[in-house]
Design an enzyme around this catalytic site. Structure first.
Site, mmCIF file in Angstrom:
data_model
loop_
_atom_site.group_PDB
_atom_site.id
_atom_site.type_symbol
_atom_site.label_atom_id
_atom_site.label_comp_id
_atom_site.label_asym_id
_atom_site.label_seq_id
_atom_site.Cartn_x
_atom_site.Cartn_y
_atom_site.Cartn_z
ATOM 1 N N HIS A 1 0.844 -1.208 0.000
ATOM 2 C CA HIS A 1 0.000 0.000 0.000
ATOM 3 C C HIS A 1 0.875 1.251 0.000
ATOM 4 O O HIS A 1 2.031 1.221 -0.405
ATOM 5 C CB HIS A 1 -0.993 -0.052 1.159
ATOM 6 C CG HIS A 1 -1.791 -1.316 1.143
ATOM 7 N ND1 HIS A 1 -2.884 -1.514 0.330
ATOM 8 C CD2 HIS A 1 -1.614 -2.489 1.828
ATOM 9 C CE1 HIS A 1 -3.368 -2.735 0.516
ATOM 10 N NE2 HIS A 1 -2.606 -3.355 1.423
ATOM 11 N N GLU B 1 -2.241 0.451 7.682
ATOM 12 C CA GLU B 1 -1.349 -0.601 7.202
ATOM 13 C C GLU B 1 -0.126 -0.040 6.486
ATOM 14 O O GLU B 1 0.989 -0.533 6.655
ATOM 15 C CB GLU B 1 -2.113 -1.548 6.274
ATOM 16 C CG GLU B 1 -1.266 -2.683 5.722
ATOM 17 C CD GLU B 1 -2.046 -3.612 4.802
ATOM 18 O OE1 GLU B 1 -1.455 -4.612 4.340
ATOM 19 O OE2 GLU B 1 -3.231 -3.345 4.551
ATOM 20 N N HIS C 1 2.659 -7.168 4.326
ATOM 21 C CA HIS C 1 1.305 -6.648 4.532
ATOM 22 C C HIS C 1 0.859 -6.880 5.975
ATOM 23 O O HIS C 1 1.471 -7.651 6.726
ATOM 24 C CB HIS C 1 0.321 -7.332 3.575
ATOM 25 C CG HIS C 1 0.519 -6.919 2.150
ATOM 26 N ND1 HIS C 1 -0.281 -5.996 1.517
ATOM 27 C CD2 HIS C 1 1.458 -7.302 1.246
ATOM 28 C CE1 HIS C 1 0.148 -5.826 0.276
ATOM 29 N NE2 HIS C 1 1.203 -6.606 0.099
ATOM 30 N N GLU D 1 1.514 -11.663 5.855
ATOM 31 C CA GLU D 1 0.435 -10.940 6.538
ATOM 32 C C GLU D 1 0.771 -10.934 8.024
ATOM 33 O O GLU D 1 0.565 -11.916 8.736
ATOM 34 C CB GLU D 1 -0.913 -11.607 6.290
ATOM 35 C CG GLU D 1 -1.402 -11.509 4.844
ATOM 36 C CD GLU D 1 -2.042 -10.150 4.516
ATOM 37 O OE1 GLU D 1 -1.949 -9.222 5.358
ATOM 38 O OE2 GLU D 1 -2.627 -10.018 3.425
#
Length: 322
Positions: free
Chosen positions: A13, A27, A82, A153
């Site tokens: 992102h 995030e 992430h 993640e």
């Protein structure tokens, strides 16, 4: 010479895309902190590696721009970092992904296993090694030559327990270090030889004499071979000495110079003119081979005591202000 390994860390992102949001965290900021920590640890601690980043600040990047960078730069591995989220805020823990076309024994599978071993223990819940058709693990992998790609993640931003951990800078650094060590293990990178920490003489240590270098000589962090600091004392330079252990002489900054039978330097014992004027209530004690052999207020007696001690070829000698 072996080929330099090129690693690409992708901080998920960024810019106008904050990624997942939860309890005041975004995030994009967390992934960047982890990626930067991973880069720093890899460069600081391993040889033969070049680290690229899809972003090093808060900017917007498309998914194709990220994988195109991996392909253009011909990187040897791609790790996309992430933070997870879920409608059910009870969901928590760590998981990672390789592409659905990649087996557990493929290069991507082996990279995933290396990362999972390092990162998953940092979380209370291990959600396992998984496969998915994510862009970041597909585009650079399904080509020739294939680039091993893994997406991590790192906890759920929507879970209070994980979120509390993700608020800690030290935890984000630990995640970065774990990613870096995993990538290093996958590529078989060699750790850099760390220079030993210097231990200077204590504040109350006094000068025993000085050395004048007769030739260039390496400095050491300990009075033992194999502890080179990387510094070379040059011929003609003069250094004050604050401790002696065998044939090793301790300088003010904590480095030791070996005498090599007198080949490296000439040693001049302390003279009366070298000793500072002493307060009447202060003593200087002379310690030879771990035992105090004298305590002196008078400078003449102090210097004579040092010179006499040196003649006996002691194993260790130190002079301290009491």
């Amino acid at each position: 010479m072996s080929k330099e390994v090129v690693v690409l860390f992708d901080a998920g992102h960024g810019g106008s895309d904050p990624g997942a949001i939860g309890f005041g965290l975004q995030e994009k900021n967390l992934t960047l902190a982890i990626a930067l920590a991973a880069r720093k640890h890899l460069l600081d601690n391993y040889e033969g590696v070049r680290v690229l980043m899809t972003r090093t600040d808060d900017r917007t990047l498309s998914l194709p721009a990220r994988t195109n960078m991996a392909i253009k730069e011909k990187v040897d591995s791609l790790v996309s970092i992430h933070i997870n989220s879920a409608a059910n805020n009870a969901a928590k823990g760590y998981e990672d992904f390789r592409h659905t076309s990649q087996s557990a024994t493929s290069a991507s599978g082996r990279l995933q296993a290396a990362i999972h071993r390092q990162v998953s223990p940092l979380f209370s819940v291990n959600r396992g090694m998984k496969q998915a058709n994510f862009h970041m693990v597909r585009e650079a992998t399904n080509r020739t030559p294939s680039i091993p790609s893994v997406l991590t993640e790192c906890g759920f931003i929507t879970n209070r327990d994980d979120n509390e951990q993700l608020k800690k800078g030290s935890f984000l650094t630990s995640l970065g270090v774990a990613h870096a060590d995993a990538v290093a293990a996958f590529h078989g990178l060699k750790r850099k030889q760390q220079r030993p920490e210097l231990i200077p003489p204590p504040p109350n240590a006094m000068k025993l004499g000085s050395i004048t270098m007769k030739q260039d000589a390496a400095a050491y962090a300990r009075p033992e071979w194999g502890t080179e600091t990387g510094r070379v004392w040059k011929k003609g330079s003069v250094r004050n000495i604050y401790g002696i252990e065998g044939a090793w002489y301790l300088t003010f900054n904590g480095e030791w110079i070996p005498s090599r039978g007198g080949d490296n330097f000439d040693f001049t014992p302390v003279a009366v003119s070298d000793v500072p004027v002493q307060q009447p209530d202060k003593l200087r004690r002379l310690i030879v081979d771990g035992k105090q052999i004298g305590a002196f207020r008078d400078n003449d007696n102090l210097v004579k005591g040092v010179q006499d001690a040196l003649k006996s070829n002691p194993r260790t000698i130190r002079l301290e202000e009491v």
